[in-house]
Design a protein around this motif. Structure first.
Motif, PDB file in Angstrom:
ATOM      1  N   GLU A   1      -5.514   5.432   2.176  1.00 17.42           N
ATOM      2  CA  GLU A   1      -5.251   4.260   1.285  1.00 17.42           C
ATOM      3  C   GLU A   1      -6.158   4.535   0.016  1.00 17.42           C
ATOM      4  O   GLU A   1      -5.646   4.026  -0.962  1.00 17.42           O
ATOM      5  CB  GLU A   1      -5.298   3.129   2.205  1.00 17.42           C
TER       6      GLU A   1
ATOM      7  N   SER B   1       0.906  -1.400  -0.039  1.00 15.11           N
ATOM      8  CA  SER B   1       0.018  -0.043  -0.137  1.00 15.11           C
ATOM      9  C   SER B   1       0.850   1.144   0.014  1.00 15.11           C
ATOM     10  O   SER B   1       2.189   1.102   0.350  1.00 15.11           O
ATOM     11  CB  SER B   1      -0.825  -0.140   1.071  1.00 15.11           C
TER      12      SER B   1
ATOM     13  N   ASP C   1      -7.405   4.356   6.339  1.00 14.10           N
ATOM     14  CA  ASP C   1      -8.456   3.804   5.278  1.00 14.10           C
ATOM     15  C   ASP C   1      -8.475   5.118   4.253  1.00 14.10           C
ATOM     16  O   ASP C   1      -8.344   4.736   2.882  1.00 14.10           O
ATOM     17  CB  ASP C   1      -9.375   3.158   5.957  1.00 14.10           C
TER      18      ASP C   1
END
Length: 227
Positions: A189, A21, A186
Motif C-alpha cells: 500500500e 487503495s 501495508d
C-alpha cells in the motif's frame, strides 16, 4: 452553474466510487480471475487431490524461471524509493523450488512456451520505473503465503510428499505468516501511494493472473490430467 454544495456532493461521490487503495483495486479487478485460477488447470487438479508427483514436478519446473526472473527484477530495482519498499528476500522462492526439484530429480522435464511467455511479461514489467512488478509480487507472494499453505497440506497427503519436497511452501525466515502478510500488504500500500501508475499496475495484476491461468492449463495438458 452548480453551487458549492452540489460540487462537494459530486466530488464526494467520485471519491467513494474509486477504490480506497491500490490493493483494493487489484482485488476487485482480479476477483473473477482468482476464482478461475483455482478452478482450472493443474492447480485445480492439485487442489482436488488428483495430481501426480510428475505433474507437480512439472509445475515446479515451469515456475522456477518465473520466480528467478521476478526476484532478479525486484533486486535490480531495490535501490529505488518505491520498489525498494517491496523487496523482501525472505519471500524469494527460487532457491526453495530448486531444492524440491532436486528431491524429484526432475531435470528432464520440459519448459513450456507458456512459462517462457510469463517470464517475458515479468521482464517487460521490470522496464522503466518497474512499478508494474508490484502486481506480480502481489499475485505470487501473497498467493504463496495464503492458498499455497493449503496446497502444501493437500500435496503432503495426496502425493505422500516428505517435507523435503515441499520447501516451496516453507518460509523459515518468517516466524508469523499471518502477521507478515498484514505487514507486506501495508508495504504494498505504501508503495502504491508513492506511485502514479495505479491503473497500469491494476491491469498488470489482471495480466499476472491471466498468465498463471494459461500456464496452469498448459501444464494440465502436458501432464495428461485432462478429464
Amino acid at each position: 452553474m452548480l453551487d458549492r454544495v452540489e460540487l462537494d456532493r459530486i466530488e464526494t461521490a467520485g471519491r467513494s466510487a474509486r477504490p480506497a487503495s491500490l490493493l483494493q483495486a487489484m482485488r476487485e479487478r482480479t476477483k473473477t480471475l482468482h476464482v478461475t485460477a483455482e478452478r482450472t488447470g493443474i492447480v485445480a487438479e492439485l487442489l482436488r487431490g488428483r495430481g501426480t508427483r510428475q505433474a507437480y514436478a512439472l509445475l515446479l519446473r515451469n515456475l522456477l524461471p518465473v520466480y528467478e526472473t521476478l526476484e532478479a527484477e525486484l533486486l535490480r530495482h531495490q535501490g529505488t524509493p518505491v520498489m525498494g519498499r517491496i523487496v523482501r528476500p525472505e519471500l524469494h522462492r527460487s532457491a526453495a523450488i530448486k531444492l524440491d526439484l532436486a528431491w524429484f530429480d526432475a531435470s528432464p522435464l520440459p519448459l513450456l512456451p507458456e512459462a517462457i511467455a510469463y517470464v517475458r511479461v515479468i521482464q517487460e514489467a521490470g522496464a522503466g520505473s518497474a512499478h508494474r512488478l508490484l502486481a506480480h509480487a502481489y499475485t505470487r507472494y501473497l498467493g504463496d503465503l495464503s492458498g499455497g499453505q493449503i496446497i502444501k497440506k493437500i500435496l503432503a497427503r495426496s502425493l505422500e510428499l516428505r517435507p523435503e519436497a515441499t520447501s516451496f511452501y516453507e518460509f523459515p525466515e518468517i516466524a508469523d505468516i499471518p502477521r507478515f502478510k498484514d505487514d507486506y500488504r501495508d508495504v504494498l500500500e505504501q508503495a502504491g501511494a508513492a506511485m502514479a501508475e495505479h491503473e497500469t499496475v491494476v491491469e498488470e495484476a489482471a495480466l499476472a493472473f491471466e498468465m498463471n491461468i494459461t500456464l496452469s492449463q498448459a501444464l494440465q495438458e502436458a501432464a495428461g490430467l485432462r478429464t
